[in-house]
Design a protein around this motif. Structure first.
Motif, PDB file in Angstrom:
ATOM      1  N   GLY A   1       0.721  -1.289  -0.065  1.00  0.00           N
ATOM      2  CA  GLY A   1      -0.012   0.146  -0.036  1.00  0.00           C
ATOM      3  C   GLY A   1       0.811   0.928   0.153  1.00  0.00           C
ATOM      4  N   VAL A   2       1.578   1.204   0.966  1.00  0.00           N
ATOM      5  CA  VAL A   2       2.883   2.307   1.194  1.00  0.00           C
ATOM      6  C   VAL A   2       3.491   2.423  -0.379  1.00  0.00           C
ATOM      7  CG1 VAL A   2       4.912   3.121   2.063  1.00  0.00           C
ATOM      8  CG2 VAL A   2       3.448   2.339   3.506  1.00  0.00           C
ATOM      9  N   GLU A   3       4.141   1.082  -0.958  1.00  0.00           N
ATOM     10  CA  GLU A   3       4.816   2.015  -2.608  1.00  0.00           C
ATOM     11  C   GLU A   3       3.321   2.411  -3.684  1.00  0.00           C
ATOM     12  OE1 GLU A   3       6.144  -2.494  -4.158  1.00  0.00           O
ATOM     13  OE2 GLU A   3       7.122  -2.625  -1.833  1.00  0.00           O
ATOM     14  N   ILE A   4       2.252   2.037  -3.642  1.00  0.00           N
ATOM     15  CA  ILE A   4       0.749   2.455  -4.331  1.00  0.00           C
ATOM     16  C   ILE A   4       1.356   3.680  -3.932  1.00  0.00           C
ATOM     17  CG2 ILE A   4      -0.890   2.012  -5.023  1.00  0.00           C
ATOM     18  CD1 ILE A   4      -0.728  -1.210  -4.451  1.00  0.00           C
ATOM     19  N   HIS A   5       1.425   4.119  -2.717  1.00  0.00           N
ATOM     20  CA  HIS A   5       0.807   5.141  -2.435  1.00  0.00           C
ATOM     21  C   HIS A   5       2.283   5.927  -2.637  1.00  0.00           C
ATOM     22  CE1 HIS A   5      -0.302   8.646   1.049  1.00  0.00           C
ATOM     23  NE2 HIS A   5       0.023   9.646   0.161  1.00  0.00           N
ATOM     24  N   GLU A   6       3.198   6.003  -2.691  1.00  0.00           N
ATOM     25  CA  GLU A   6       4.548   6.915  -4.279  1.00  0.00           C
ATOM     26  C   GLU A   6       4.594   6.198  -5.121  1.00  0.00           C
ATOM     27  OE1 GLU A   6       8.112   4.140  -2.051  1.00  0.00           O
ATOM     28  OE2 GLU A   6       7.688   4.474  -0.299  1.00  0.00           O
ATOM     29  N   ASP A   7       3.379   5.634  -5.950  1.00  0.00           N
ATOM     30  CA  ASP A   7       3.868   5.778  -7.362  1.00  0.00           C
ATOM     31  C   ASP A   7       2.304   6.980  -7.329  1.00  0.00           C
ATOM     32  OD1 ASP A   7       5.305   3.449  -7.952  1.00  0.00           O
ATOM     33  OD2 ASP A   7       3.299   2.494  -6.928  1.00  0.00           O
ATOM     34  N   VAL A   8       1.805   7.197  -6.668  1.00  0.00           N
ATOM     35  CA  VAL A   8       1.155   8.050  -6.655  1.00  0.00           C
ATOM     36  C   VAL A   8       0.815   9.299  -6.494  1.00  0.00           C
ATOM     37  CG1 VAL A   8      -1.385   8.916  -5.643  1.00  0.00           C
ATOM     38  CG2 VAL A   8      -1.205   6.566  -5.687  1.00  0.00           C
ATOM     39  N   VAL A   9       1.819   9.397  -5.796  1.00  0.00           N
ATOM     40  CA  VAL A   9       2.478  11.118  -5.479  1.00  0.00           C
ATOM     41  C   VAL A   9       3.702  10.917  -6.347  1.00  0.00           C
ATOM     42  CG1 VAL A   9       4.735  12.401  -4.093  1.00  0.00           C
ATOM     43  CG2 VAL A   9       2.752  10.571  -2.496  1.00  0.00           C
ATOM     44  N   LYS A  10       4.341  10.232  -7.049  1.00  0.00           N
ATOM     45  CA  LYS A  10       4.959  10.423  -8.422  1.00  0.00           C
ATOM     46  C   LYS A  10       4.285  11.117  -9.650  1.00  0.00           C
ATOM     47  CE  LYS A  10       8.497   7.213  -7.035  1.00  0.00           C
ATOM     48  NZ  LYS A  10       9.963   5.490  -7.201  1.00  0.00           N
ATOM     49  N   ASP A  11       3.315  10.226  -9.784  1.00  0.00           N
ATOM     50  CA  ASP A  11       1.647  10.674 -10.722  1.00  0.00           C
ATOM     51  C   ASP A  11       1.233  11.502 -10.555  1.00  0.00           C
ATOM     52  OD1 ASP A  11       1.242   9.829 -13.168  1.00  0.00           O
ATOM     53  OD2 ASP A  11       0.484   8.215 -12.905  1.00  0.00           O
ATOM     54  N   ARG A  12       1.301  12.639  -9.040  1.00  0.00           N
ATOM     55  CA  ARG A  12       1.002  13.744  -8.909  1.00  0.00           C
ATOM     56  C   ARG A  12      -0.611  14.059  -9.032  1.00  0.00           C
ATOM     57  NH1 ARG A  12       5.026  17.949 -12.167  1.00  0.00           N
ATOM     58  NH2 ARG A  12       7.020  17.875 -11.074  1.00  0.00           N
ATOM     59  N   CYS A  13      -1.467  12.745  -8.788  1.00  0.00           N
ATOM     60  CA  CYS A  13      -2.445  12.078  -8.699  1.00  0.00           C
ATOM     61  C   CYS A  13      -3.479  11.676  -7.228  1.00  0.00           C
ATOM     62  CB  CYS A  13      -3.224  11.481 -10.203  1.00  0.00           C
ATOM     63  SG  CYS A  13      -2.787   9.997  -9.350  1.00  0.00           S
ATOM     64  N   GLU A  14      -2.562  12.387  -6.136  1.00  0.00           N
ATOM     65  CA  GLU A  14      -3.022  12.110  -5.130  1.00  0.00           C
ATOM     66  C   GLU A  14      -4.336  13.032  -4.743  1.00  0.00           C
ATOM     67  OE1 GLU A  14       0.193  12.605  -2.111  1.00  0.00           O
ATOM     68  OE2 GLU A  14       0.721  14.632  -3.414  1.00  0.00           O
ATOM     69  N   SER A  15      -4.331  14.167  -5.309  1.00  0.00           N
ATOM     70  CA  SER A  15      -5.771  14.807  -4.523  1.00  0.00           C
ATOM     71  C   SER A  15      -6.965  14.708  -5.378  1.00  0.00           C
ATOM     72  CB  SER A  15      -5.325  16.840  -5.214  1.00  0.00           C
ATOM     73  OG  SER A  15      -5.382  16.446  -6.294  1.00  0.00           O
ATOM     74  N   ASP A  16      -6.366  13.449  -6.050  1.00  0.00           N
ATOM     75  CA  ASP A  16      -7.851  12.956  -6.733  1.00  0.00           C
ATOM     76  C   ASP A  16      -8.615  12.061  -5.975  1.00  0.00           C
ATOM     77  OD1 ASP A  16      -9.052  11.464  -9.871  1.00  0.00           O
ATOM     78  OD2 ASP A  16      -9.779   9.819  -7.631  1.00  0.00           O
ATOM     79  N   GLU A  17      -9.871  12.799  -5.425  1.00  0.00           N
ATOM     80  CA  GLU A  17     -11.144  12.729  -5.098  1.00  0.00           C
ATOM     81  C   GLU A  17     -11.426  10.812  -4.581  1.00  0.00           C
ATOM     82  OE1 GLU A  17     -15.132  12.936  -6.145  1.00  0.00           O
ATOM     83  OE2 GLU A  17     -14.008  14.406  -6.227  1.00  0.00           O
ATOM     84  N   PHE A  18     -10.908   9.771  -5.355  1.00  0.00           N
ATOM     85  CA  PHE A  18     -11.303   8.769  -4.671  1.00  0.00           C
ATOM     86  C   PHE A  18      -9.670   8.259  -4.647  1.00  0.00           C
ATOM     87  CE2 PHE A  18     -13.964   9.490  -8.986  1.00  0.00           C
ATOM     88  CZ  PHE A  18     -15.031   9.080  -8.232  1.00  0.00           C
ATOM     89  N   ILE A  19      -8.979   8.515  -4.521  1.00  0.00           N
ATOM     90  CA  ILE A  19      -7.244   7.896  -4.021  1.00  0.00           C
ATOM     91  C   ILE A  19      -7.733   8.381  -2.539  1.00  0.00           C
ATOM     92  CG2 ILE A  19      -5.172   8.068  -4.263  1.00  0.00           C
ATOM     93  CD1 ILE A  19      -5.470   7.828  -7.118  1.00  0.00           C
ATOM     94  N   VAL A  20      -7.366   9.636  -2.610  1.00  0.00           N
ATOM     95  CA  VAL A  20      -8.152   9.650  -1.700  1.00  0.00           C
ATOM     96  C   VAL A  20      -8.612   9.259  -0.548  1.00  0.00           C
ATOM     97  CG1 VAL A  20      -8.510  12.106   0.731  1.00  0.00           C
ATOM     98  CG2 VAL A  20      -7.073  12.171  -1.554  1.00  0.00           C
ATOM     99  N   THR A  21      -9.542   8.889   0.066  1.00  0.00           N
ATOM    100  CA  THR A  21     -10.763   7.431  -0.365  1.00  0.00           C
ATOM    101  C   THR A  21     -10.050   6.496  -0.186  1.00  0.00           C
ATOM    102  OG1 THR A  21     -12.764   8.881  -0.936  1.00  0.00           O
ATOM    103  CG2 THR A  21     -13.230   6.748   0.172  1.00  0.00           C
TER     104      THR A  21
END
Length: 391
Positions: free
Chosen positions: A141-161
């Motif tokens: 899960g942490v690895e995927i979170h890192e991928d999300v940050v690199k992809d600059r989409c951590e503010s997406d509401e579905f990803i946040v949830t």
């Protein structure tokens, strides 16, 4: 469906290849109807044609086989594809997630990252995070979170949830709150995930603090209703927090929210845990449509608060209203009999249990009945019931 086949036959006879959009529509229809036979027929018509290389057509083929329960065929179609897009990968990852093959879902996510032609989208990340949440796989899960940050989409509401849910279910509630705080203006789904996260990690006080902030914010009535009062009240019940529960109840009244059985049952549970049975009964009486579970919950509330006579009166009221008692309600009524050594009442409840088919197969009912006969010093009855239950 037959008409569609006739059209395909006519086109084939005239040397015409159907448009990919037509095949996609037909495959979608087959998937929705779970018509595997017709879907296979269409599949056979496109083998060896350029349609077999069309990514959108093949995506629909994968979806068809998955919907019809043919997971192995769906994977074979996926593996044979020479050109996969984001939808292809995400569809297959989602299929494994929905079918409970969570490790396979995450393996496929890792393989997708190796394909330089595609990149995960918000939906892909959300599904992969959901698989981590179900597996309690914090490392992945942490690895995927890192991928999300690199992809600059951590503010997406579905990803946040999805991130809040993943961290909460993996026991990293502080990480979940950091994601929640960083969201700025979190959605209702994110708020619900955060409150549930606190509740499920035995941090109901933190949940209540967050609930108070939400209730005193500028959220409109519709948004507060969507958040769900049941979710809010559960936190108060866990802490037996009477005042906070009353505050939420006041907001329910303020917003003109119609109490359903689930919300009412949760409030009843709160009030009975706080020894406020008068308030619980007032709520119960106001509710027009009461299910069997709610009747049982109310009876149990009286028993837990030592009001056994009131519990039996409510049981009689339930019977007089022709409500078919559940094994739960009958067990609760038997516990009230134990409290007053009501042998006669207990035998009447046992007779009704036999009548409604809740005989001696339910463990909780048998345990309450054995307790009653034991308290009334009837060892023969205890042995008889125990023998029947074991047989």
């Amino acid at each position: 469906m037959e008409e569609a086949l006739n059209v395909l036959d006519l086109m084939e006879a005239q040397g015409m290849e159907p448009e990919p959009s037509l095949i996609c529509i037909l495959l979608k229809s087959c998937a929705e109807a779970e018509n595997l036979e017709f879907g296979k027929t269409i599949h056979s018509r496109i083998v060896g044609t350029d349609l077999e290389k069309d990514v959108y057509v093949v995506n629909n083929l994968i979806n068809l086989y998955a919907k019809c329960g043919c997971l192995e065929i769906a994977r074979n179609v996926f593996d044979e594809m020479s050109n996969r897009n984001e939808v292809t990968w995400t569809t297959m990852i989602s299929i494994y997630n929905q079918r409970g093959f969570l490790d396979e879902s995450l393996k496929l996510y890792s393989l997708m990252k190796l394909d330089s032609r595609v990149r995960p989208n918000a939906f892909t990340y959300s599904i992969a995070l959901n698989s981590c949440a179900k597996l309690r796989n914090l490392k992945m899960g942490v690895e995927i979170h890192e991928d999300v940050v690199k992809d600059r989409c951590e503010s997406d509401e579905f990803i946040v949830t999805a991130l809040i849910d993943m961290y909460s279910k993996c026991g990293s509630i502080d990480s979940a709150r950091r994601v929640f705080n960083k969201a700025g203006e979190p959605t209702i789904a994110a708020c619900t995930a955060m409150i549930d996260g606190y509740n499920n990690n035995n941090q109901a006080k933190e949940a209540m603090y967050l609930i108070r902030i939400i209730l005193h914010s500028r959220l409109d009535m519709k948004m507060v209703r969507e958040l769900g009062f049941v979710c809010m009240i559960r936190s108060c019940t866990m802490e037996a927090a009477y005042r906070q529960g009353q505050e939420i109840h006041a907001h329910i009244i303020k917003f003109g929210y119609d109490l359903g059985a689930q919300t009412c049952s949760t409030l009843v549970l709160l009030y009975e845990d706080c020894n406020k049975m008068v308030l619980a009964r007032r709520l119960f009486d106001k509710l027009v449509d009461k299910n069997e579970r709610l009747w049982g919950q109310m009876i149990l509330g009286y028993v837990k608060n030592g009001m056994n006579s009131e519990a039996l009166k409510l049981y009689v009221e339930m019977v007089s209203e022709d409500v078919k008692p559940s094994s739960f309600a009958l067990s609760c009524a038997l516990k009230a009999c134990v409290g007053i050594l009501g042998l006669k009442e207990g035998m009447e409840i046992q007779g009704r249990a036999v009548k409604v088919g809740c005989c001696l197969s339910d463990d909780s009912f048998v345990a309450a009945l054995v307790m009653l006969y034991r308290q009334c010093k009837l060892p023969e009855e205890v042995q008889k019931i125990t023998r029947i239950h074991k047989s």
